[in-house]
Design a protein around this motif. Structure first.
Motif, PDB file in Angstrom:
ATOM      1  N   ILE A 184       2.222   6.803  -4.976  1.00 39.59           N
ATOM      2  CA  ILE A 184       2.523   6.415  -6.353  1.00 39.59           C
ATOM      3  C   ILE A 184       1.458   7.075  -7.220  1.00 39.59           C
ATOM      4  CG2 ILE A 184       2.761   4.501  -7.968  1.00 39.59           C
ATOM      5  CD1 ILE A 184       3.625   2.760  -5.558  1.00 39.59           C
ATOM      6  N   CYS A 209       6.783  -0.516   2.746  1.00 40.59           N
ATOM      7  CA  CYS A 209       5.980   0.712   2.759  1.00 40.59           C
ATOM      8  C   CYS A 209       4.493   0.435   2.608  1.00 40.59           C
ATOM      9  CB  CYS A 209       6.403   1.634   1.606  1.00 40.59           C
ATOM     10  SG  CYS A 209       8.055   2.302   1.759  1.00 40.59           S
ATOM     11  N   LEU A 258       1.276   1.850   0.740  1.00 40.35           N
ATOM     12  CA  LEU A 258       1.194   2.460  -0.583  1.00 40.35           C
ATOM     13  C   LEU A 258      -0.084   3.286  -0.721  1.00 40.35           C
ATOM     14  CD1 LEU A 258       2.306  -0.581  -2.757  1.00 40.35           C
ATOM     15  CD2 LEU A 258       3.710   1.170  -1.678  1.00 40.35           C
ATOM     16  N   THR A 307      10.158  -3.263  -0.510  1.00 39.65           N
ATOM     17  CA  THR A 307      10.032  -2.359   0.623  1.00 39.65           C
ATOM     18  C   THR A 307       8.964  -2.893   1.574  1.00 39.65           C
ATOM     19  OG1 THR A 307       8.231  -0.891  -0.110  1.00 39.65           O
ATOM     20  CG2 THR A 307      10.441  -0.449  -1.003  1.00 39.65           C
ATOM     21  N   ALA A 324       7.811  -1.533  -5.041  1.00 40.15           N
ATOM     22  CA  ALA A 324       7.401  -1.116  -3.696  1.00 40.15           C
ATOM     23  C   ALA A 324       6.859  -2.291  -2.890  1.00 40.15           C
ATOM     24  CB  ALA A 324       6.370   0.007  -3.781  1.00 40.15           C
ATOM     25  N   VAL A 335       4.320   5.744   0.923  1.00 40.33           N
ATOM     26  CA  VAL A 335       4.769   6.376  -0.314  1.00 40.33           C
ATOM     27  C   VAL A 335       3.572   6.554  -1.246  1.00 40.33           C
ATOM     28  CG1 VAL A 335       5.405   4.183  -1.434  1.00 40.33           C
ATOM     29  CG2 VAL A 335       6.487   6.312  -2.167  1.00 40.33           C
TER      30      VAL A 335
END
Length: 182
Positions: A33, A76, A78, A74, A70, A31
């Motif tokens: 940000i 994920c 980043l 999660t 996050a 993801v």
């Protein structure tokens, strides 16, 4: 799975957002940000809450809340897509992610100022992110005055550099993809 955090480092219009989008589309479970999105959101919905002077602490708080979520909620990878030009700020971010067990990657966009000025002249980017600047030319001028040191080996687990050549980007993305497979 080893989680990766990628911090983009560079002046305005150096290609950080474009790179982040390309990486996100290739790196599974990643993801982006992007603080520019947070600034536009605040400027659109909460303009009266923005600090009048000094650092945009509201933008930083929104970003930190999203990062914390996050990290904690999660699994994920980043991609932090903001300038990250201040060495002390980078160090604090990288220390935070090291404590959380992330593999840290800095991608430094070392694009000549004349190329950036040309990109700004042709840019169609929204100015909805501005609070204290009136143009991207002004942002670049401020960044040129600050003369912050470039990222150095050892700041993060990995450091990649993107120079004038757009050919650097696929190679950097491939190297990050390999890191995610370890």
């Amino acid at each position: 799975m080893n989680r990766i955090v990628v911090l983009t480092v560079g002046k305005t219009h150096s290609g950080k957002t474009t790179f982040a989008g390309k990486l996100e589309s290739r790196l599974k479970n990643a993801v982006v940000i992007d603080q520019d999105n947070h600034a536009a959101f605040i400027n659109t919905c909460y303009q009266s809450l923005r600090p009048k002077e000094g650092p945009n602490t509201l933008k930083y708080a929104v970003t930190q809340t999203i990062v914390d979520y996050a990290v904690q909620q999660t699994d994920c990878h980043l991609i932090l897509c903001n300038s990250n030009l201040a060495q002390e700020g980078r160090k604090n971010l990288l220390d935070y992610f090291r404590l959380k067990g992330f593999i840290s990657v800095l991608v430094y966009f070392d694009i000549p100022d004349e190329v950036l000025q040309s990109r700004i002249a042709e840019s169609q980017r929204s100015k909805a992110i501005f609070r204290s600047a009136s143009s991207f030319d002004e942002v670049l001028a401020r960044q040129q005055l600050n003369r912050t040191p470039a990222p150095e080996e050892g700041e993060a687990d990995y450091l990649f550099k993107v120079s004038r050549s757009e050919d650097d980007i696929p190679t950097v993305i491939e190297n990050i993809l390999k890191l995610s497979e370890k």
